[in-house]
Design an enzyme around this catalytic site. Structure first.
Site, PDB file in Angstrom:
ATOM      1  N   HIS A 237      -2.481   7.591   6.914  1.00 16.22           N
ATOM      2  CA  HIS A 237      -1.673   8.650   6.258  1.00 16.22           C
ATOM      3  C   HIS A 237      -2.405   9.971   5.710  1.00 16.22           C
ATOM      4  CE1 HIS A 237       2.104   6.569   5.960  1.00 16.22           C
ATOM      5  NE2 HIS A 237       1.866   5.477   5.547  1.00 16.22           N
TER       6      HIS A 237
ATOM      7  N   CYS B 178       6.089   0.053   6.918  1.00 13.21           N
ATOM      8  CA  CYS B 178       5.432   1.124   6.488  1.00 13.21           C
ATOM      9  C   CYS B 178       6.676   1.629   5.609  1.00 13.21           C
ATOM     10  CB  CYS B 178       5.145   2.358   7.034  1.00 13.21           C
ATOM     11  SG  CYS B 178       4.777   3.925   6.272  1.00 13.21           S
ATOM     12  N   LEU B 179       6.371   1.974   4.267  1.00 15.79           N
ATOM     13  CA  LEU B 179       7.491   2.379   3.278  1.00 15.79           C
ATOM     14  C   LEU B 179       8.044   3.738   3.686  1.00 15.79           C
ATOM     15  CD1 LEU B 179       5.963   1.623  -0.272  1.00 15.79           C
ATOM     16  CD2 LEU B 179       7.374   0.362   1.180  1.00 15.79           C
TER      17      LEU B 179
ATOM     18  N   GLY C 285       0.859  -0.952  -0.058  1.00 12.84           N
ATOM     19  CA  GLY C 285      -0.029   0.123  -0.010  1.00 12.84           C
ATOM     20  C   GLY C 285       0.938   1.275   0.042  1.00 12.84           C
TER      21      GLY C 285
ATOM     22  N   GLN D 110       2.979  10.059   0.861  1.00 13.40           N
ATOM     23  CA  GLN D 110       4.318   9.439   0.867  1.00 13.40           C
ATOM     24  C   GLN D 110       5.179   9.723  -0.153  1.00 13.40           C
ATOM     25  OE1 GLN D 110       2.476   5.400   1.946  1.00 13.40           O
ATOM     26  NE2 GLN D 110       4.385   5.370   3.237  1.00 13.40           N
TER      27      GLN D 110
ATOM     28  N   HIS E 177      -4.272   1.570   7.870  1.00  8.82           N
ATOM     29  CA  HIS E 177      -2.831   2.110   7.874  1.00  8.82           C
ATOM     30  C   HIS E 177      -2.702   3.254   6.672  1.00  8.82           C
ATOM     31  CE1 HIS E 177       1.747   1.943   8.161  1.00  8.82           C
ATOM     32  NE2 HIS E 177       1.560   2.355   6.768  1.00  8.82           N
ATOM     33  N   GLU E 178      -3.239   3.072   5.457  1.00  8.75           N
ATOM     34  CA  GLU E 178      -3.288   4.050   4.567  1.00  8.75           C
ATOM     35  C   GLU E 178      -4.114   5.084   4.694  1.00  8.75           C
ATOM     36  OE1 GLU E 178      -0.711   3.670   2.665  1.00  8.75           O
ATOM     37  OE2 GLU E 178      -0.675   1.343   2.744  1.00  8.75           O
TER      38      GLU E 178
HETATM   39 NI    NI Z   1       2.593   3.553   5.677  1.00 14.44          NI
END
Ligand code: NI
Length: 189
Positions: free
Chosen positions: A142, A95-96, A47, A52, A138-139
């Site tokens: 963000h 998380c990226l 995701g 991000q 989670h997304e």
């Molecule tokens: Ni993340």
């Protein structure tokens, strides 16, 4: 463009901003979604949210199944959580924007999300006890300027920030996750 170097890392102020709704699904939004999917797949994440990659818009891309072979990309525009279970579940999340780190996070087990897709149709996503259930929450976090850090107490927060710094110094890139302590599966999001 699919460079994972464009991924913003924790500490970048855009990750703490509340993102703006998308009014029109124009070519710019479509190009953003395509580019985000490229970046997500390049980073082997499941995701990715627009902030991000430095864009303050309510757009996320998700694919929780492609590890099994086939790509099933979802593009969620202006996603909203419309229902959650009272029952919670703790899993290890990556998380990226947090290279090299896995954090135990407690969230509702079940979630229902409404979102517009690239064709302008409002879609309903329902997930329970799955990577998708975690990933959707989670997304959407963000888009509201929340990250893994917002699920931690002050001490754990400091520890995770330090872990990220050390992982980056050691050469970790977005998509690298620590071995989860408990969870069986954890990909960057
Ligand atoms: Ni993340």
């Amino acid at each position: 463009m699919s460079s994972t170097d464009d991924i913003r890392i924790t500490g970048d102020p855009i990750l703490e901003e509340v993102c703006e709704p998308i009014d029109t699904i124009d070519d710019e939004v479509k190009a953003l979604a395509r580019s985000m999917l490229d970046t997500m797949y390049a980073a082997e994440g499941c995701g990715l949210a627009a902030p991000q990659v430095g864009v303050n818009k309510r757009l996320v891309v998700v694919d929780c199944e492609w590890g099994s072979g086939e790509k099933t990309p979802y593009v969620l525009i202006n996603p909203e959580i419309v229902e959650t279970s009272d029952e919670l579940r703790t899993t290890g999340e990556g998380c990226l924007s947090f290279p090299g780190v896995t954090v135990q996070v407690e969230r509702p087990r079940r979630v229902v999300v409404h979102a517009t897709n690239l064709d302008g149709d409002v879609m309903r996503y329902e997930a329970e006890d799955s990577l998708l259930a975690v990933c959707l929450q989670h997304e959407i976090d963000h888009l509201d300027g929340k990250t893994l850090l917002d699920h931690l107490g002050p001490m754990a927060r400091m520890r995770v920030k330090k872990q990220v710094r050390e992982a980056i110094e050691a050469g970790a890139k977005p998509g690298d996750v620590a071995k989860p302590e408990k969870a069986s599966k954890s990909k960057g999001k």
